[in-house]
Enzyme design. Structure first.
Site, short mmCIF file in Angstrom:
data_model
loop_
_atom_site.label_atom_id
_atom_site.label_comp_id
_atom_site.label_asym_id
_atom_site.label_seq_id
_atom_site.Cartn_x
_atom_site.Cartn_y
_atom_site.Cartn_z
N GLU A 186 0.83 -1.21 0.00
CA GLU A 186 0.00 0.00 0.00
C GLU A 186 0.86 1.26 0.00
O GLU A 186 0.71 2.14 0.84
CB GLU A 186 -0.98 0.00 1.18
CG GLU A 186 -2.34 -0.54 0.79
CD GLU A 186 -3.46 -0.12 1.72
OE1 GLU A 186 -4.26 0.75 1.30
OE2 GLU A 186 -3.56 -0.66 2.82
N ASP A 240 -2.37 1.13 10.08
CA ASP A 240 -3.22 0.23 10.85
C ASP A 240 -2.63 -1.18 10.92
O ASP A 240 -3.19 -2.04 11.60
CB ASP A 240 -4.65 0.20 10.31
CG ASP A 240 -4.74 0.12 8.79
OD1 ASP A 240 -3.68 0.15 8.12
OD2 ASP A 240 -5.86 0.05 8.26
#
Length: 258
Positions: A34, A249
């Site tokens: 990501e 996260d």
């Protein structure tokens, strides 16, 4: 040799976190997912100063993967051979390791959104294509490590609420069957080869005090091929960066090959 996987949820937003973590944990290979940036925006100079060269497969706004290594990355392949995919989800490369070269395959697996959706069908196609391609990779590179954000909690103990979340995304029978199929290729879940604390997770939702209440999932994995098993000496999740201001996260997961 230490190899780490970490979904940083935007390298632009968390470059300093990566640099700080590498300064404290100078692993040999760091596989990132990501990135959320294009190749021309990748911070090669900053990472080179930290001692790492990078093989990158970026994408604007979404996805993107990279391999950071202290030694050159050879024979780089981007995306899954034989699968048409417009998203930047896989990068593979060969690095020097104890006892010989090690093939590192870094994947940002499809999330899937929810069972029955078009995105879930895409996830199933993608996982099928990955398994087929990995057979070829393993034949060419027997000493192989598959790392990444799998977006699959393979067992009930990998979820904070296996009953309430049963058959929801990350927990479906179909996803878990695909995880088992990867193991069936001759790969082993490195984390489960060692005693681990109960409720060991690698991802926590930003919402509803997910981290503070340890409402997490273990969806970031490291699978090693049979020839590397004798060298497998440790595998752990580092929760420390999840406590930093504006964290990803996900937490880094590291395997050690001795």
């Amino acid at each position: 040799m230490q190899i780490t996987t970490w979904n940083v949820n935007s390298l632009t937003a968390r470059l300093q976190h990566v640099l700080d973590w590498l300064a404290a944990n100078p692993v040999d290979v760091l596989a990132l997912q990501e990135l959320k940036l294009t190749d021309d925006k990748f911070p090669h100079d900053a990472l080179r100063e930290a001692g790492y060269e990078a093989a990158v497969f970026g994408q604007k706004t979404y996805n993107g993967v990279a391999l950071l290594s202290r030694t050159p990355v050879a024979d780089v392949v981007r995306n899954i051979g034989g699968l048409a995919d417009e998203n930047s989800r896989v990068i593979a490369g060969t690095v020097d390791g104890p006892g010989g070269p090690v093939r590192v395959v870094n994947g940002y697996f499809v999330n899937g959104q929810e069972p029955g959706s078009d995105k879930f069908a895409y996830k199933m196609r993608w996982l099928t294509g990955l398994q087929s391609w990995l057979q070829t990779e393993l034949a060419a590179h027997p000493r192989l490590v598959l790392v990444g954000d799998f977006n699959i909690a393979p067992e009930d103990r990998d979820s904070y609420d296996p009953v309430g979340l049963a058959e929801t995304i990350h927990h479906t029978t179909e996803e878990r069957q695909h995880f088992q199929a990867l193991l069936g290729l001759g790969l082993t879940d490195a984390f489960r080869q060692f005693d681990q604390p109960d409720k060991s997770y690698s991802w926590w939702d930003y919402r509803m005090l997910g981290y503070q209440q340890n409402r997490g999932l273990r969806i970031d994995h490291i699978l090693v091929s049979a020839p590397l098993l004798p060298q497998l000496s440790a595998c752990s999740i580092d929760r420390v960066p999840r406590k930093w201001p504006k964290p990803s996260d996900h937490a880094p997961v590291t395997v050690t090959l001795s």
